[in-house]
Design a protein around this motif. Structure first.
Motif, mmCIF file in Angstrom:
data_model
loop_
_atom_site.group_PDB
_atom_site.id
_atom_site.type_symbol
_atom_site.label_atom_id
_atom_site.label_comp_id
_atom_site.label_asym_id
_atom_site.label_seq_id
_atom_site.Cartn_x
_atom_site.Cartn_y
_atom_site.Cartn_z
ATOM 1 N N GLN A 273 27.106 -15.493 31.595
ATOM 2 C CA GLN A 273 26.673 -16.907 31.293
ATOM 3 C C GLN A 273 25.023 -16.731 31.353
ATOM 4 O O GLN A 273 24.776 -17.819 30.886
ATOM 5 C CB GLN A 273 27.145 -17.292 32.899
ATOM 6 C CG GLN A 273 26.719 -18.445 33.373
ATOM 7 C CD GLN A 273 27.281 -19.608 32.621
ATOM 8 O OE1 GLN A 273 28.402 -19.438 32.210
ATOM 9 N NE2 GLN A 273 26.681 -20.762 32.309
ATOM 10 N N GLU B 158 22.996 -19.043 28.684
ATOM 11 C CA GLU B 158 22.108 -19.888 29.240
ATOM 12 C C GLU B 158 20.650 -19.616 28.631
ATOM 13 O O GLU B 158 20.211 -20.543 28.076
ATOM 14 C CB GLU B 158 21.713 -19.856 30.781
ATOM 15 C CG GLU B 158 22.828 -20.707 31.507
ATOM 16 C CD GLU B 158 22.876 -20.270 33.010
ATOM 17 O OE1 GLU B 158 21.966 -19.573 33.308
ATOM 18 O OE2 GLU B 158 23.529 -20.879 33.759
ATOM 19 N N TYR C 126 20.916 -21.004 24.958
ATOM 20 C CA TYR C 126 20.925 -22.467 24.882
ATOM 21 C C TYR C 126 19.583 -22.889 24.955
ATOM 22 O O TYR C 126 18.780 -23.707 24.390
ATOM 23 C CB TYR C 126 21.762 -23.252 26.199
ATOM 24 C CG TYR C 126 21.737 -24.515 26.125
ATOM 25 C CD1 TYR C 126 22.570 -25.291 25.424
ATOM 26 C CD2 TYR C 126 20.786 -25.194 26.813
ATOM 27 C CE1 TYR C 126 22.520 -26.762 25.496
ATOM 28 C CE2 TYR C 126 20.638 -26.606 26.922
ATOM 29 C CZ TYR C 126 21.761 -27.290 26.367
ATOM 30 O OH TYR C 126 21.250 -28.867 26.313
ATOM 31 N N SER D 259 16.188 -28.365 27.070
ATOM 32 C CA SER D 259 16.016 -27.437 28.239
ATOM 33 C C SER D 259 15.076 -27.794 29.112
ATOM 34 O O SER D 259 15.245 -27.784 30.144
ATOM 35 C CB SER D 259 16.339 -26.057 27.845
ATOM 36 O OG SER D 259 15.166 -25.559 27.051
#
Length: 99
Positions: free
Chosen positions: A75, A79, A82, A90
């Motif tokens: 995860q 992130e 991203y 973001s």
């Protein structure tokens, strides 16, 4: 929920004798119920671990700490990726989060 879907399907089939479009609607209702509705109301077996109230609803509780760490690291990688690929989005999300 299943009773409502079945009774609604029966009504649409009966109405379909006058207008076949209702038969298509009945098929669509059954398809959507099978695809999205059945899994949410199924009772969980006692042998399967239940997710804690503060945990993420996305998946079952990991069987070991190693599985938890692997999922957490994956995860974190997503992130970071991203944030790297969408810097403006973001930053906007961080501003909204700090308000």
């Amino acid at each position: 929920m299943g009773t409502i879907v079945i009774s609604g399907t029966v009504v649409l089939v009966v109405l379909g004798f006058g207008n076949p479009i209702y038969w298509l609607a009945a098929v669509a209702v059954l398809f959507l119920y099978v695809q999205y509705g059945r899994g949410t109301s199924a009772p969980s077996s006692p042998s399967s671990p239940s997710s804690p109230s503060g945990g993420s609803p996305a998946g079952p509780t990991p069987a070991s700490y190693r599985a938890y760490r692997d999922r957490r690291d994956k995860q974190a990688r997503w992130e970071r990726r991203y944030r790297r690929e969408r810097p403006f989005e973001s930053r906007r999300q961080e501003r909204e989060k700090s308000k």
